[in-house]
Every structure is written in structure tokens, then in C-alpha cells.
Motif scaffolding. Sequence first.
Motif, PDB file in Angstrom:
ATOM      1  N   GLU A 182      24.353 -23.506 109.081  1.00 16.74           N
ATOM      2  CA  GLU A 182      25.106 -23.045 107.916  1.00 16.74           C
ATOM      3  C   GLU A 182      26.555 -23.541 107.951  1.00 16.74           C
ATOM      4  OE1 GLU A 182      24.849 -19.551 110.872  1.00 16.74           O
ATOM      5  OE2 GLU A 182      23.540 -21.122 110.064  1.00 16.74           O
ATOM      6  N   LEU A 184      26.460 -27.139 106.787  1.00 20.72           N
ATOM      7  CA  LEU A 184      26.287 -27.152 105.334  1.00 20.72           C
ATOM      8  C   LEU A 184      27.597 -26.813 104.633  1.00 20.72           C
ATOM      9  CD1 LEU A 184      24.544 -27.289 102.797  1.00 20.72           C
ATOM     10  CD2 LEU A 184      23.805 -24.932 103.248  1.00 20.72           C
ATOM     11  N   ALA A 185      28.318 -25.811 105.143  1.00 26.31           N
ATOM     12  CA  ALA A 185      29.598 -25.427 104.535  1.00 26.31           C
ATOM     13  C   ALA A 185      30.596 -26.575 104.600  1.00 26.31           C
ATOM     14  CB  ALA A 185      30.158 -24.193 105.236  1.00 26.31           C
ATOM     15  N   LEU A 187      29.632 -29.064 101.835  1.00 25.25           N
ATOM     16  CA  LEU A 187      29.926 -28.559 100.498  1.00 25.25           C
ATOM     17  C   LEU A 187      31.419 -28.531 100.209  1.00 25.25           C
ATOM     18  CD1 LEU A 187      27.367 -25.602 100.290  1.00 25.25           C
ATOM     19  CD2 LEU A 187      27.242 -27.803  99.100  1.00 25.25           C
ATOM     20  N   THR A 232      29.737 -15.371 103.065  1.00 24.48           N
ATOM     21  CA  THR A 232      28.481 -15.750 102.448  1.00 24.48           C
ATOM     22  C   THR A 232      27.479 -15.982 103.576  1.00 24.48           C
ATOM     23  OG1 THR A 232      27.423 -17.239 100.852  1.00 24.48           O
ATOM     24  CG2 THR A 232      29.018 -18.229 102.361  1.00 24.48           C
ATOM     25  N   GLN A 257      23.673 -18.406 104.919  1.00 27.64           N
ATOM     26  CA  GLN A 257      22.962 -19.673 104.793  1.00 27.64           C
ATOM     27  C   GLN A 257      22.057 -19.689 103.561  1.00 27.64           C
ATOM     28  OE1 GLN A 257      20.825 -20.867 108.269  1.00 27.64           O
ATOM     29  NE2 GLN A 257      20.016 -22.729 107.344  1.00 27.64           N
ATOM     30  N   ARG A 269      22.366 -18.162 100.672  1.00 25.25           N
ATOM     31  CA  ARG A 269      23.113 -18.346  99.418  1.00 25.25           C
ATOM     32  C   ARG A 269      23.735 -19.746  99.357  1.00 25.25           C
ATOM     33  NH1 ARG A 269      27.669 -16.152  96.526  1.00 25.25           N
ATOM     34  NH2 ARG A 269      26.960 -16.189  94.367  1.00 25.25           N
ATOM     35  N   LEU A 270      24.210 -20.245 100.508  1.00 31.16           N
ATOM     36  CA  LEU A 270      24.745 -21.604 100.533  1.00 31.16           C
ATOM     37  C   LEU A 270      23.684 -22.614 100.118  1.00 31.16           C
ATOM     38  CD1 LEU A 270      26.916 -21.827 103.800  1.00 31.16           C
ATOM     39  CD2 LEU A 270      27.712 -22.133 101.453  1.00 31.16           C
ATOM     40  N   SER A 271      22.449 -22.358 100.528  1.00 29.49           N
ATOM     41  CA  SER A 271      21.357 -23.301 100.252  1.00 29.49           C
ATOM     42  C   SER A 271      20.850 -23.179  98.822  1.00 29.49           C
ATOM     43  CB  SER A 271      20.196 -23.053 101.214  1.00 29.49           C
ATOM     44  OG  SER A 271      20.617 -23.193 102.556  1.00 29.49           O
ATOM     45  N   PRO A 282      24.670 -23.266  95.944  1.00 29.07           N
ATOM     46  CA  PRO A 282      25.892 -23.856  96.532  1.00 29.07           C
ATOM     47  C   PRO A 282      27.040 -23.984  95.536  1.00 29.07           C
ATOM     48  CG  PRO A 282      24.185 -25.526  96.202  1.00 29.07           C
ATOM     49  CD  PRO A 282      23.539 -24.196  95.967  1.00 29.07           C
ATOM     50  N   THR A 283      26.737 -24.338  94.293  1.00 33.43           N
ATOM     51  CA  THR A 283      27.801 -24.507  93.299  1.00 33.43           C
ATOM     52  C   THR A 283      28.499 -23.180  93.021  1.00 33.43           C
ATOM     53  OG1 THR A 283      26.593 -26.330  92.275  1.00 33.43           O
ATOM     54  CG2 THR A 283      28.335 -25.313  90.978  1.00 33.43           C
ATOM     55  N   MET A 297      30.736 -22.197  96.027  1.00 34.24           N
ATOM     56  CA  MET A 297      31.963 -22.993  96.098  1.00 34.24           C
ATOM     57  C   MET A 297      32.927 -22.613  94.976  1.00 34.24           C
ATOM     58  SD  MET A 297      32.010 -24.829  98.825  1.00 34.24           S
ATOM     59  CE  MET A 297      31.127 -23.521  99.690  1.00 34.24           C
TER      60      MET A 297
END
Length: 293
Positions: free
Chosen positions: A193, A196-197, A200, A261, A263, A265-267, A270-271, A274
Amino acid sequence: MHHISAPDNVATITELRAHGVTNHAITTRCRPSGPWQRVLPGVVLMSAARPTRRQRLRAAIAYAGPDSVVSGVDAMRAHGIDVPLLPDVLVLAPATRRLASRAYLTVERTTRPPRPTPHAGLPYAPLARAVLDAARRAADHEQLRVLLTSTIGPCTVGELRTELDAGSQRGSAAVRALLTPDLASADEVVPEEVTLARRLLRGTALPAPQWHVPVHDDVGMLLGVPDAWWPEVGLALDVGPRTRHHDPRAWLAAGRTLFRTDQHRLSTAPTAVMDELVAAFAAAAANGHRRAG
């Protein structure tokens, strides 16, 4: 009665008397409805508010006396190690001093009092000593593993084993079993995660943050080590499960903003995440939270 200045509003009864405060005045002010309170025997908090963690530490050192040091998780946090606080405060005092544990305070008398490491006006045990004092009191194997792995980096396995061999062997068997070379590599992998962050964030207009740095409040107490930190606006980002003990209310009370947040929700969004983070950055900037950690 003239104004009395004391660090963190904590003073011993001896110090108050030296300022001309009578026993009667102290007793009157420390009544349940009064403006002061006794936090430990012989130690007064000159406020009726709930003591902060720092005030509890200050009172513990005032009670334990010269050459005493804070150890355990509080000392680990003073060294920038982000582990959850425990209800009790641990203080080491010379073995020659007759002291009993009281209220929230655990006193350990030791024939090996460490040289204190000062931080923001309080004396703490060196990191290796602090983590082993905490580890010997770990409630279970998982807590023990977290305490030890959190420290690898600032401390080596070798340094911890040397300190373990030099100190009390009480409660050390489980600690010794975990202090192997494998421990050093247990926490080296960057969580998915966080990776990924990072990716992004590069797609936003936000400036590059600092990654995994300790953030302190204005009196030097560790708020935590978030995954990302923007000191120019006082905004922190947590994306991983390892920082779930961070309390957004505590950060806000210290004039910092904690955005959390996970993983999933990030996946999946993502928009949206951010966009929310950019909005949090703008709000923090507008609120003037320009404090360095």
C-alpha cells in the motif's frame, strides 16, 4: 500567592514550600474541587485538568528523584520509534533508593542505572536499554515481536543482544529467542500500500513528502511516524495497518492533520482518495499549520 513557574506545571511539595507555599495552602488547592491535584506522593500538578502524558512523565521523574530515567515504550518513542503507548510509565531508579510503584508508575530499581539521553527536557534510557525493558514486559509474543522489529535499524540485533546479556535475565528467554539475524530482515519489505501511495502521489500536484519520519508535538512528544509527512503544512498520511494506533484527534490537538486511508480504498478509488488528500493539504495550508515535526 505569587505565581509559581514549574516545568509542565509539575512541582514537588518540597519545591512549593521553597516558594513559600504553606502545607495548608497545598492541601486546600489539592482538594477535589481545587485548582491543583496530587499526581504521585509528594508531587503536585498545578492544574485541575487531566494530566498529559508528558506531565505524567515529569511527575514520575520528580517522584523518583535524581538519576532516575524514563524507560520502556515512552523512551522508545522519545528516540523516534513509533510503538503504541501502554497505560503505565516505567522509570529506572538507582537500587539504593527506596521507592515503590504507584498509580500509573512502575519503578524498577537497578544496579545498572543507564546514562540518561535527554530529549525535550526529560531524561530517557538509551534505546537498546529502553526496548529491552519494554520487551521483558511484553504481554504476548506479537507485542514482543512488534517492539523488537520496530527498533531494528536504529539498533542492530548485536547491540540488543549485548544489552540483553549485560542486564537482568528475568523475562529474557522469549526476547533472546527472537533476537536472531532473521529479525533484521523481517521488516525490510516496503508494504504494497505504501508503494501504491508513492505512485499515486506522483500523479498529483502535491509536493514530494518526507517518508517515514518522526513527527513531534510542540513539547517534543512523538505523535508518530506516518507513512508520508508534509511539514510545510503539518499534514500526515497513513496508508498502512502498522500505524493504526495513530489517533487523528491527538494530531489535530497538536496542530497537525492526519489523513488515513487503506489499501482497499487506494486500489478501488484512487482518484477519490487523491482528491481528498489534495483537499486536506489545501485545508491544512489555509489553517496555517506550518510547523516542522
